[in-house]
Write a protein that holds these residues in place. Structure first.
Motif, PDB file in Angstrom:
ATOM      1  N   VAL A 108     -68.072  42.031 -48.688  1.00 55.02           N
ATOM      2  CA  VAL A 108     -67.820  42.007 -50.306  1.00 55.02           C
ATOM      3  C   VAL A 108     -69.007  42.598 -51.101  1.00 55.02           C
ATOM      4  CG1 VAL A 108     -67.199  40.245 -51.940  1.00 55.02           C
ATOM      5  CG2 VAL A 108     -66.237  39.824 -49.821  1.00 55.02           C
ATOM      6  N   LEU A 124     -59.886  44.900 -49.867  1.00 54.53           N
ATOM      7  CA  LEU A 124     -60.449  44.569 -48.750  1.00 54.53           C
ATOM      8  C   LEU A 124     -59.444  43.798 -47.555  1.00 54.53           C
ATOM      9  CD1 LEU A 124     -63.789  43.026 -50.003  1.00 54.53           C
ATOM     10  CD2 LEU A 124     -63.376  45.119 -48.788  1.00 54.53           C
ATOM     11  N   ILE A 171     -62.644  40.017 -46.715  1.00 53.46           N
ATOM     12  CA  ILE A 171     -62.796  39.162 -47.744  1.00 53.46           C
ATOM     13  C   ILE A 171     -63.396  38.060 -47.383  1.00 53.46           C
ATOM     14  CG2 ILE A 171     -60.437  38.037 -47.772  1.00 53.46           C
ATOM     15  CD1 ILE A 171     -59.755  38.984 -50.388  1.00 53.46           C
ATOM     16  N   ASN A 208     -63.938  44.485 -56.766  1.00 52.15           N
ATOM     17  CA  ASN A 208     -65.059  44.660 -56.412  1.00 52.15           C
ATOM     18  C   ASN A 208     -66.102  44.634 -57.802  1.00 52.15           C
ATOM     19  OD1 ASN A 208     -64.421  45.269 -53.705  1.00 52.15           O
ATOM     20  ND2 ASN A 208     -63.891  47.310 -54.364  1.00 52.15           N
ATOM     21  N   PRO A 246     -62.744  40.211 -55.377  1.00 48.69           N
ATOM     22  CA  PRO A 246     -62.989  41.120 -54.464  1.00 48.69           C
ATOM     23  C   PRO A 246     -61.895  42.170 -54.231  1.00 48.69           C
ATOM     24  CG  PRO A 246     -61.964  39.014 -53.602  1.00 48.69           C
ATOM     25  CD  PRO A 246     -62.317  38.939 -55.083  1.00 48.69           C
TER      26      PRO A 246
END
Length: 259
Positions: free
Chosen positions: A32, A21, A26, A190, A187
């Motif tokens: 997110v 990201l 982020i 994921n 993040p």
């Protein structure tokens, strides 16, 4: 706000793609959460689940399943799930199916123990179906969670060597009895590594945490998960093994059928 879903319909395990990201995304909780929601789209999965449930004053409860998830290439069914009981002995041969449609509706069925007759579970409320147990969708982000809730990044924490963001989630239109939840999300990959559900007084109800991770073809997935239901003093340990992300070619097995 804690989800109430059937233990036996444990159908959703978390498998995440390695996606980066941007710095802006982020710090955007909605971005997110969207990445987490989309991480497993289109990936067929087969794996075994071993669960042990412990509660003070009661004998341990052990269950074993084979879970399969298939994404059809055409039609109005977005995702099909099948779960076969392997243990305990009296439940062996029981099968659960779930079809999730593109319009976000769903249908659920199971074969009955002993008789093998097919039962439609679609009209049974979520509250009645889960009982005391855990379901992998407790570790899932849905469109409804993004659209009908407000989200806020409230901190960060290192879990299993991963830098996680802590995102607090509450209903936009909440009643006095509605609680909240917090997600600890990596993040970079994921993936949700921890969830805590709170009641309306901010007391912890249930803590769900991944305690071991693994990879298959560079995809991150859970190997061990621990659940603590503080209200009922109940603990569940979940082990995932024999994971495959090969395309499932026998789509007929996802069509519900009884004897």
């Amino acid at each position: 706000m804690q989800k109430n879903k059937i233990l036996s319909l444990i159908t959703f395990f978390i498998i995440s793609t390695i996606t980066f990201l941007s710095a802006d995304d982020i710090h955007n909780p909605k971005s997110v959460l969207t990445e987490v929601m989309n991480r497993m789209a289109g990936i067929d999965q087969t794996f075994k689940i071993d669960m042990v449930q412990q509660q003070k004053g009661k004998p341990d409860v052990k269950r074993q399943f084979i879970s399969q998830t298939h994404w059809p290439e055409e039609g109005d069914v977005e995702k099909q799930i099948r779960m076969d009981y392997l243990f305990p002995k009296e439940m062996k041969g029981v099968i659960f199916w779930e079809h999730r449609f593109l319009d976000r509706s769903y249908k659920r069925w199971r074969t009955m123990p002993v008789t093998g007759k097919l039962q439609d579970l679609s009209d049974i409320s979520e509250n009645k179906m889960k009982g005391n147990g855990f379901q992998f969708s407790d570790l899932e982000v849905t469109p409804e969670l993004i659209e009908t809730h407000q989200h806020q990044i409230v901190g960060n924490e290192l879990i299993l060597g991963k830098n996680t963001l802590i995102i607090e989630i509450q209903k936009k239109e909440k009643s006095k009895r509605d609680g909240k939840m917090r997600l600890w999300i990596d993040p970079e990959n994921n993936i949700i590594l921890k969830v805590i559900f709170y009641n309306h007084r901010d007391r912890e109800l249930t803590v769900i945490q991944c305690t071991e991770l693994g990879t298959v073809d560079d995809l991150l997935f859970y190997k061990m998960i621990k659940v603590e239901n503080k209200k009922k003093k109940l603990n569940i340990e979940i082990k995932l093994s024999e994971l495959s992300i090969a395309r499932i070619t026998d789509s007929q097995q996802f069509i519900p059928a009884g004897k």
